[in-house]
Write an enzyme that holds these catalytic residues in place. Structure first.
Site, PDB file in Angstrom:
ATOM      1  N   HIS A  97      -2.537   1.108   6.844  1.00  0.00           N
ATOM      2  CA  HIS A  97      -2.916   1.034   5.431  1.00  0.00           C
ATOM      3  C   HIS A  97      -3.169   2.434   4.891  1.00  0.00           C
ATOM      4  CE1 HIS A  97      -4.135  -1.165   1.863  1.00  0.00           C
ATOM      5  NE2 HIS A  97      -5.151  -0.334   1.738  1.00  0.00           N
ATOM      6  N   CYS A 107       0.815  -1.228   0.000  1.00  0.00           N
ATOM      7  CA  CYS A 107       0.000   0.000   0.000  1.00  0.00           C
ATOM      8  C   CYS A 107       0.844   1.271   0.000  1.00  0.00           C
ATOM      9  CB  CYS A 107      -0.962  -0.019   1.184  1.00  0.00           C
ATOM     10  SG  CYS A 107      -0.179   0.028   2.820  1.00  0.00           S
ATOM     11  N   HIS A 141      -5.917   1.728  -4.342  1.00  0.00           N
ATOM     12  CA  HIS A 141      -4.972   1.233  -3.331  1.00  0.00           C
ATOM     13  C   HIS A 141      -4.558  -0.194  -3.642  1.00  0.00           C
ATOM     14  CE1 HIS A 141      -7.935  -1.097  -0.535  1.00  0.00           C
ATOM     15  NE2 HIS A 141      -8.461  -0.995  -1.735  1.00  0.00           N
TER      16      HIS A 141
END
Length: 393
Positions: free
Chosen positions: A356, A308, A368
Site C-alpha cells: 500500500h 492506491c 490515499h
C-alpha cells in the site's frame, strides 16, 4: 435297564421378536450410540470475537491489496509484451515481404537463364526454396554475374533474418500467454479475498457491526494522535532550523562586512532543489485533493476511480514525473527519507510486503485510496504500519 429321564428343567429360548428382548436391544443400542457420539464429537467451536473478526477482515483486505499489486504487475507486463509481440510480428511480415521480393528477382534471373539456354541447374538454383545446397558449387557461382550473386546473398541473409524473427515472435507470444495466465490468477485471488471479507462482514449482527465500528474509531483516534505528535516534532525542527539560519545570516552580516548575500538557507523550500520539489509537490497534492471522494477500485488508474498505486502514479504524472505502476516498483524511485523528515508530496509505503502507498500532505497526514468499499480520503500515516518513504523527484 431303562434310561432315567433328566430332572433338569428345559431352558426356554427367547425369540428375537420378543418385546422384552427388543426393548433391551434398542436401549443398549441407544446407549452405545450416545456413548460413541459423546466420545467422538468435537467440542463446539466458539464464535469469533469482534476483535478477531476485525483482524481477519483487515488481513483479507491486505491480502487483496497484495494480489492487486500482482495483478497490476501482470497487467503491465502483459501490455508491454503485447506491444513487443506486435512489433515482432510486424518486423517478421516486413522480412517476409523482402524475402518474397528477392525470390521474385531470383525468378526473373532464372527465366532469363532459361531463355538464354543456360544450364538447367542454374534455373534450379534460382527457383529453389532453399538454394543453400547449390550455393557452394563454385562452377555454378562462376556462371553468375555479380548482380546475381548479390541477389542470392541477399536472399540467404533475408531467410536467416526472417527465421530469426519468427522464432523471436514465437517466444514472445509464449511469454505473453504466461503473463495473461498470471493476470487471470491474480484477478481471481483478489476476487476471492474480497468475497471472503464481505461474507464475514455480512454475517455480523447490528450490535456486532456497531462494536466493530467503535473499534475502528479507536484505531483512527490513536493514529491521529500519533500524526499530531509528528506534526509537533516537525514544526519544532523547522523552527530550530529557521532560528539557526537567521543566526548564521546575522553572523555573516556583522562579521566581515563584505557578505555577498549568497547564503543557501535551510529548512523547507530554502534551497533551489527544495523549492523545485515543493513546486512539484503542490501540483501532486492539488491533483490528489481533487480525487477525494472517488471510490477505490482495484486495478484502476483513474479518472473516475483508483487503487492506491494508481492514484500516486496519476498524481505525480501531473508534476511531470512518471512513476511505475506497482508499489513494489514505486518504492525504488527517488530518494529514501525518514518518517521524521517527510515533506508534502513524499510517498509513504505500508506493510512488510509494501502492498500500500499514500501521498504525504503534511502534519502526519496523507491522501490515499484505502481499500475496496472506501473512497479516496485524508488519513493519518499511522493508520497502518509504515514500511518506508521515498521522495520521487
Amino acid at each position: 435297564m431303562p434310561a432315567l429321564a433328566s430332572h433338569r428343567k428345559p431352558r426356554t429360548r427367547l425369540r428375537a421378536t420378543s418385546p422384552a428382548v427388543g426393548l433391551t436391544t434398542a436401549a443398549l443400542a441407544s446407549v452405545t450410540l450416545l456413548s460413541t457420539q459423546t466420545a467422538t464429537a468435537a467440542p463446539a467451536k466458539p464464535a469469533p470475537t469482534i476483535e478477531e473478526v476485525q483482524k481477519k477482515v483487515d488481513g483479507l483486505f491486505r491480502q487483496a491489496g497484495t494480489a492487486t499489486q500482482k495483478y497490476n504487475e501482470a497487467k503491465s507486463a502483459s501490455a508491454k509484451q503485447r506491444d513487443e509481440v506486435d512489433a515482432l510480428l510486424k518486423a517478421a511480415a516486413e522480412r517476409a515481404d523482402k524475402l518474397n521480393e528477392t525470390r521474385r528477382e531470383l525468378g526473373r534471373y532464372a527465366t532469363a537463364q532459361y531463355r538464354g539456354g543456360s544450364i538447367a541447374p542454374t534455373a534450379t538454383f534460382f527457383l529453389a526454396d532453399d538454394p543453400q545446397s547449390y550455393f557452394d558449387q563454385d562452377q555454378l557461382m562462376s556462371r553468375m554475374t555479380s548482380r546475381q550473386q548479390k541477389a542470392v546473398a541477399d536472399f540467404r541473409t533475408q531467410q536467416r533474418e526472417a527465421a530469426a524473427k519468427r522464432v523471436e515472435a514465437t517466444k514472445s507470444l509464449q511469454t505473453l500467454t504466461e503473463s495473461q495466465a498470471e493476470l487471470r490468477t491474480s484477478k481471481q485471488e483478489v476476487q476471492e479475498k474480497l468475497s471472503e471479507a464481505r461474507s464475514l462482514l455480512s454475517k455480523l449482527t447490528a450490535e456486532e457491526k456497531a462494536r466493530l465500528a467503535e473499534l475502528e474509531r479507536k484505531k483512527e483516534a490513536e493514529a491521529k494522535r500519533k500524526a499530531e505528535e509528528l506534526a509537533r516534532q516537525q514544526a519544532a525542527a523547522k523552527a530550530e532550523a529557521d532560528r539557526a539560519a537567521k543566526e548564521a545570516a546575522a553572523g555573516q552580516d556583522t562579521g566581515s562586512g563584505t557578505g555577498s548575500g549568497t547564503g543557501t538557507g535551510t529548512g523547507t523550500g530554502g534551497t533551489g532543489s527544495d523549492a523545485g520539489y515543493a513546486s512539484k509537490a503542490e501540483k501532486v497534492l492539488a491533483f490528489a485533493r481533487a480525487q477525494i471522494g472517488k471510490p477505490y477500485v482495484w486495478g484502476a488508474t483513474g479518472p473516475s476511480s483508483y487503487d492506491c498505486s494508481g492514484l500516486t502514479q496519476a498524481a505525480w504524472k501531473e508534476a511531470g514525473v512518471t512513476l511505475p505502476r506497482t508499489t513494489w516498483d514505486q518504492v525504488k524511485v527517488g530518494t529514501r527519507v525518514a518518517t521524521a523528515d517527510l515533506q508534502p508530496g513524499d510517498l509513504v509505503f505500508f506493510y512488510d510486503d509494501i502492498s500500500h502507498v499514500g501521498i504525504y500532505k503534511g502534519d502526519g497526514m496523507m491522501i490515499h485510496a484505502p481499500k475496496p468499499g472506501a473512497n479516496v480520503r485524508e488519513e493519518s500515516i499511522y493508520y497502518m504500519p509504515i514500511y518506508g518513504s521515498v521522495r520521487p523527484a
